[in-house]
Design a protein around this motif. Structure first.
Motif, short mmCIF file in Angstrom:
data_model
loop_
_atom_site.label_atom_id
_atom_site.label_comp_id
_atom_site.label_asym_id
_atom_site.label_seq_id
_atom_site.Cartn_x
_atom_site.Cartn_y
_atom_site.Cartn_z
N MET A 19 0.89 -1.26 0.06
CA MET A 19 -0.04 -0.08 -0.04
C MET A 19 0.97 1.21 0.05
SD MET A 19 -3.03 -0.86 2.91
CE MET A 19 -4.44 -1.00 2.02
N LEU A 27 -6.24 4.77 -0.78
CA LEU A 27 -6.29 3.99 0.42
C LEU A 27 -7.40 3.21 0.25
CD1 LEU A 27 -4.74 3.15 3.10
CD2 LEU A 27 -6.22 4.77 4.13
N SER A 28 -8.69 3.74 -0.16
CA SER A 28 -10.08 2.85 -0.31
C SER A 28 -9.71 1.69 -1.17
CB SER A 28 -11.05 3.59 -0.34
OG SER A 28 -11.13 4.54 -1.28
N SER A 30 -7.12 0.50 -2.45
CA SER A 30 -6.12 -0.68 -2.31
C SER A 30 -6.89 -1.64 -1.13
CB SER A 30 -4.94 0.12 -1.28
OG SER A 30 -4.36 0.91 -2.33
N CYS A 31 -7.49 -1.09 -0.04
CA CYS A 31 -8.47 -1.81 0.68
C CYS A 31 -9.39 -2.76 0.09
CB CYS A 31 -9.14 -0.91 1.85
SG CYS A 31 -9.83 -1.84 3.17
N LEU A 34 -7.34 -5.52 -1.25
CA LEU A 34 -6.85 -6.39 -0.35
C LEU A 34 -7.82 -7.32 0.10
CD1 LEU A 34 -4.73 -7.40 1.72
CD2 LEU A 34 -5.60 -5.62 3.38
N LYS A 67 -4.01 2.35 8.96
CA LYS A 67 -4.21 1.09 9.63
C LYS A 67 -5.81 1.22 10.22
CE LYS A 67 0.04 -1.02 10.98
NZ LYS A 67 0.96 -1.57 11.82
N ILE A 70 -8.56 1.73 7.44
CA ILE A 70 -8.97 0.36 6.43
C ILE A 70 -9.40 -0.54 7.54
CG2 ILE A 70 -7.32 1.04 4.85
CD1 ILE A 70 -5.63 -1.36 5.67
N LEU A 72 -7.76 -2.38 9.80
CA LEU A 72 -6.99 -3.44 9.90
C LEU A 72 -7.35 -4.36 11.03
CD1 LEU A 72 -4.80 -4.86 8.26
CD2 LEU A 72 -2.99 -3.64 9.44
N ILE A 75 -9.91 -6.55 10.00
CA ILE A 75 -9.61 -7.32 8.71
C ILE A 75 -8.75 -8.61 9.19
CG2 ILE A 75 -8.18 -7.43 6.59
CD1 ILE A 75 -8.92 -4.56 6.28
#
Length: 111
Positions: A19, A27-28, A30-31, A34, A67, A70, A72, A75
């Protein structure tokens, strides 16, 4: 290239997901990428290392803020995979040793 990724999941034991810490506007996206990877059947057994790259660049969010944004911890709690993170600078080499140690640990190889 995301749409063709599933054709490479075959014997995948480890996944490095990078990222861009210097581009919070992505960022969104990429999330979402992921989460798609983490839900892929072919990657259910893979160990995952999330790299927050470009930590040497000026940006208005820290890695901890990223972190948090997203989510994290959520997740990691819901994922089937083992997930680790490291902050890196590909330009300066920061975090490279941690990445190499992670690869050694997850691949079970000696160097």
């Amino acid at each position: 290239m995301g749409p063709i990724w599933p054709s490479y999941y075959g014997n995948c034991r480890s996944l490095l997901f990078m990222m861009d810490a210097a581009n919070p506007t992505q960022l969104s996206a990429s999330c979402v990428q992921l989460l798609g990877l983490l839900s892929a059947e072919g990657l259910a057994e893979a160990s995952v290392l999330i790299l927050f790259n470009k930590i040497d660049m000026p940006c208005y969010m820290t890695v901890e803020e990223m972190k948090s944004l997203i989510r994290l911890p959520d997740i990691i709690a819901c994922a089937k995979q083992s997930i680790s993170t490291v902050a890196v600078s590909a330009h300066k080499g920061t975090g490279l040793a941690e990445v190499l140690h992670w690869l050694q640990d997850t691949q079970g190889t000696d160097s």
